[in-house]
Design an enzyme around this catalytic site. Sequence first.
Site, PDB file in Angstrom:
ATOM      1  N   CYS A  24     -14.194  29.959  17.539  1.00 36.49           N
ATOM      2  CA  CYS A  24     -15.071  29.750  18.688  1.00 36.49           C
ATOM      3  C   CYS A  24     -14.711  30.712  19.810  1.00 36.49           C
ATOM      4  CB  CYS A  24     -14.973  28.310  19.174  1.00 36.49           C
ATOM      5  SG  CYS A  24     -15.710  27.116  18.046  1.00 36.49           S
ATOM      6  N   TYR A 181     -14.484  17.036  13.250  1.00 36.69           N
ATOM      7  CA  TYR A 181     -15.871  17.085  13.679  1.00 36.69           C
ATOM      8  C   TYR A 181     -16.711  16.142  12.808  1.00 36.69           C
ATOM      9  CZ  TYR A 181     -14.057  20.916  16.411  1.00 36.69           C
ATOM     10  OH  TYR A 181     -13.308  21.659  17.285  1.00 36.69           O
ATOM     11  N   ARG A 323      -5.754  34.146  14.115  1.00 37.15           N
ATOM     12  CA  ARG A 323      -4.995  34.725  15.226  1.00 37.15           C
ATOM     13  C   ARG A 323      -4.576  36.172  14.965  1.00 37.15           C
ATOM     14  NH1 ARG A 323      -3.539  29.350  14.895  1.00 37.15           N
ATOM     15  NH2 ARG A 323      -3.581  28.142  16.837  1.00 37.15           N
TER      16      ARG A 323
END
Length: 353
Positions: A24, A181, A323
């Site tokens: 995101c 989610y 990352r």
Amino acid sequence: MHLFAPLELAGITLKNRIAVSPMCQYSAEDGHPTDWHLVHLGSRAVGGASLVVAEATAVEASGRISPEDTGLWLDSQAEAWAKITRFVREQGAVAGVQLAHAGRKASTAAPWNGGGPLAPEAGGFQPIVAPSALAFDQGWLVPQALAPADIDGVVQAFARAAERALAAGFELVEIHAAHGYLLHEFLSPLANRRVDEYGGSFDNRVRIVRRVVEAVRCVWPARLPLSLRLSATDWLEGGWDLEQSVELVSLLRPEGVTIVDCSSGGVVPRVQIPTGPGYQTAFASEIRRRTSVPTAAVGFIVGAEQADHVIRSGQADLVFLARELLRDPYFPRRAARALGLKLEPPKQYARAW
């Protein structure tokens, strides 16, 4: 097999086994991707990744994690994505998108604005929905429990978003059933306290995921891969676990899931997770071994040799990097060099490589 061997998924071929994990960016405008997304995703395609998966992209406006999330609930959003997918393809990469509904974790602020729950008067949105009327944590918004008719609407929202993804030029869609989610909330007894056909037994709790896969596959061509992101375990007794993950993937294989993106956790807060380099690859390995469904590994994969070992040892068919690719969009090119190979650069960069 090795990190730079091609991988066939359904009717497409990835040029190597390095994928950009959906991350995101909290930089959309009314669900529309912006120039930030073009540069963010495009630069990683230039960097040599074979698959570039766009962030959790909401199938409904109220299903966004934050008001700054991308979406595919409007045709105009698909049109905005088209420029990005075209650029990614021009770099020899496959453009993918993760279709998501945030459930009870919807309506939060961007990380740099605190990341906590965002009330409607502060720019959030209501109602937020979930399998049961249980807040994610103390101080979070209490969701409305979805009625069966509303569940039908969610299933169709995933299908319509998949249709728009196809129109936008994406060649892979990933259904997000992880990280606490909405779909993961249905799977986990820690979040799902329903007593109807969507709660209680394993077969009931997985029902919505099976329906979403079926609905998406009805509009998503067989020649294009369908990925499922799964939290293989909740890391907590009484929650969703690896055995249930294996059983679900076995059910979904004949229903059209091409690859399983194996992550973990996220459905409840403050769980002790034993993180470390490659701490989730064992889930990918076990699901792959027991179901014969290709898997993707994710989680603190940061080095060329480490990523190559995951593939060579048969733990997974693909590695998703997050990352490390934020730190270095050109990691695939650096990894190839470290392994004694070379990726052909774009002509504009040929003098540097």
